[in-house]
Design a protein around this motif. Sequence first.
Motif, PDB file in Angstrom:
ATOM      1  N   LEU A 178       0.825  -1.183  -0.016  1.00  0.00           N
ATOM      2  CA  LEU A 178      -0.005   0.105  -0.165  1.00  0.00           C
ATOM      3  C   LEU A 178       0.846   1.169  -0.001  1.00  0.00           C
ATOM      4  O   LEU A 178       2.032   1.199   0.475  1.00  0.00           O
ATOM      5  CB  LEU A 178      -0.942  -0.061   1.159  1.00  0.00           C
ATOM      6  N   GLN A 179       0.318   2.335  -0.722  1.00  0.00           N
ATOM      7  CA  GLN A 179       1.089   3.553  -0.859  1.00  0.00           C
ATOM      8  C   GLN A 179       0.201   4.664  -0.607  1.00  0.00           C
ATOM      9  O   GLN A 179      -0.628   4.966  -1.332  1.00  0.00           O
ATOM     10  CB  GLN A 179       1.870   3.762  -2.302  1.00  0.00           C
ATOM     11  N   LEU A 180      -0.012   5.077   0.729  1.00  0.00           N
ATOM     12  CA  LEU A 180      -0.702   6.179   0.994  1.00  0.00           C
ATOM     13  C   LEU A 180      -0.231   7.480   0.819  1.00  0.00           C
ATOM     14  O   LEU A 180       1.084   7.634   1.023  1.00  0.00           O
ATOM     15  CB  LEU A 180      -1.192   5.969   2.480  1.00  0.00           C
ATOM     16  N   LYS A 181      -1.232   8.453   0.368  1.00  0.00           N
ATOM     17  CA  LYS A 181      -0.381   9.761   0.096  1.00  0.00           C
ATOM     18  C   LYS A 181      -0.204  10.772   1.299  1.00  0.00           C
ATOM     19  O   LYS A 181       0.390  11.669   1.604  1.00  0.00           O
ATOM     20  CB  LYS A 181      -1.378  10.523  -0.795  1.00  0.00           C
ATOM     21  N   GLN A 182      -1.097  10.465   2.302  1.00  0.00           N
ATOM     22  CA  GLN A 182      -1.499  11.156   3.789  1.00  0.00           C
ATOM     23  C   GLN A 182      -0.054  11.134   4.446  1.00  0.00           C
ATOM     24  O   GLN A 182       0.569   9.941   4.577  1.00  0.00           O
ATOM     25  CB  GLN A 182      -2.556  10.739   4.460  1.00  0.00           C
ATOM     26  N   PRO A 183       0.289  12.298   4.936  1.00  0.00           N
ATOM     27  CA  PRO A 183       1.862  12.602   5.601  1.00  0.00           C
ATOM     28  C   PRO A 183       1.521  11.660   6.812  1.00  0.00           C
ATOM     29  O   PRO A 183       2.642  11.390   7.450  1.00  0.00           O
ATOM     30  CB  PRO A 183       1.816  13.977   5.739  1.00  0.00           C
ATOM     31  N   HIS A 184       0.410  11.371   7.458  1.00  0.00           N
ATOM     32  CA  HIS A 184       0.519  11.007   8.861  1.00  0.00           C
ATOM     33  C   HIS A 184       0.194   9.324   8.609  1.00  0.00           C
ATOM     34  O   HIS A 184      -0.761   8.989   9.336  1.00  0.00           O
ATOM     35  CB  HIS A 184      -0.504  11.628   9.612  1.00  0.00           C
ATOM     36  N   SER A 185       0.861   8.988   7.951  1.00  0.00           N
ATOM     37  CA  SER A 185       0.631   7.296   7.626  1.00  0.00           C
ATOM     38  C   SER A 185       1.793   6.633   8.307  1.00  0.00           C
ATOM     39  O   SER A 185       3.026   7.031   7.886  1.00  0.00           O
ATOM     40  CB  SER A 185       0.563   6.807   5.889  1.00  0.00           C
TER      41      SER A 185
END
Length: 358
Positions: A178-185
């Motif tokens: 998974l590759q989340l864009k959100q900074p707080h991942s």
Amino acid sequence: MANNDASFLKLFLAPVAKYLDDDSVSEILVNGPNQIYVERKGKLELCPEHFPNEASLKAAAVNIARSVERILDDMYPDLDARLPDGSRVHATIPPISRVGTIISIRKFKKDALSLDSLMKFGSFTEDGAKILNALVKLRKNIIVSGGTGSGKTTVLNCLSSLIPEKDRILVLEDSSELQLKQPHSVYFETRKPDKNGKGEFSIRNLLIASLRLRPDRIVVGEIRGGEAIDLLQAMNTGHDGSMSTIHANTPQDTLARLETCAIMSGIEMPLSAIRSQVAGAVHAIVQTARLMDGSRKVISIAEVMPLDENKDYRVRELYRWKTTRVDAEGHLEGHHELAERPTFMDMAKVMQLDMPWS
Ligand SMILES: Nc1ncnc2c1ncn2[C@@H]1O[C@H](COP(=O)(O)OP(=O)(O)O)[C@@H](O)[C@H]1O
Ligand SMILES: [Mg+2]
């Protein structure tokens, strides 16, 4: 650092080096020295290349194992490892494998498909996207279900892209995809036991640890077994807006599969209690499938309703794919359509979410 990319892989696997470089290839499958397949756009292609002989192929596999500080030999004939560039390598040597050394490489996808590209490919329509967006914004617990390679992880990645930026997201996976864009991942990965059977850190361990890390949302790559119970409990105890995937063929099946996985945890609990946990924890199911023509689609979005009077699961289908015609060549015609109105329409209005229903 030379080891930070796949350059050493290319050295060991010279006959398939060009496929390692080819971004249109997602998977490389070596079945002994004389047979190589690659996967492109979900379809397998037989390649003309060969390895010089079994000895050099086996040496390549052993070297790959060594480069990631693992062992592949007669005692430990099976390797499952993640390479520094994120690819997964699986290798098995004879006599466990009969045609010679087997190597499969699943390449790390640099850019996962976005919501827009999935819509362009016809995986779902704008109406479908609106429903998915509402599910995420309303903090529904969502399970993406489907067969192997049907696009579950891709859809989960898209769903997670709809999570608001302010949320603290914990991502728990067996192998990082998974590759989340959100900074707080914050990402976690399981660890297999070492050769002495020690040091395993499973999805269950990760789930228990993650609850202490103040998650707003928990995203679990895939549910395969007993960890289901821990995820259901997390979902039932205020960790709304969590999501995962599971291998099942219909939304009803998904609930039964979760139940089976929960039982695999070994936790003593009456079946009726497990069912209440499942039905209470999961709010929605997004069903993916690979259709006859090879296309991958979201074929159903369903809301999970409370158990009926016989303690059976109930789902309410909100959106579905309907195949209307298949021609002799296997080409498909059909369309996505709206089904029942969600029970959360009032809340969607309060939150001013754009819905396909008024
Ligand atoms: N709607 C789609 N159209 C085209 N390719 C897709 C689509 N969904 C997924 N894929 C591709 O199919 C492959 C398998 O998808 P993945 O999400 O890993 O499946 P699963 O998690 O169900 O095994 C990936 O290479 C992915 O990029
Ligand atoms: Mg997957």
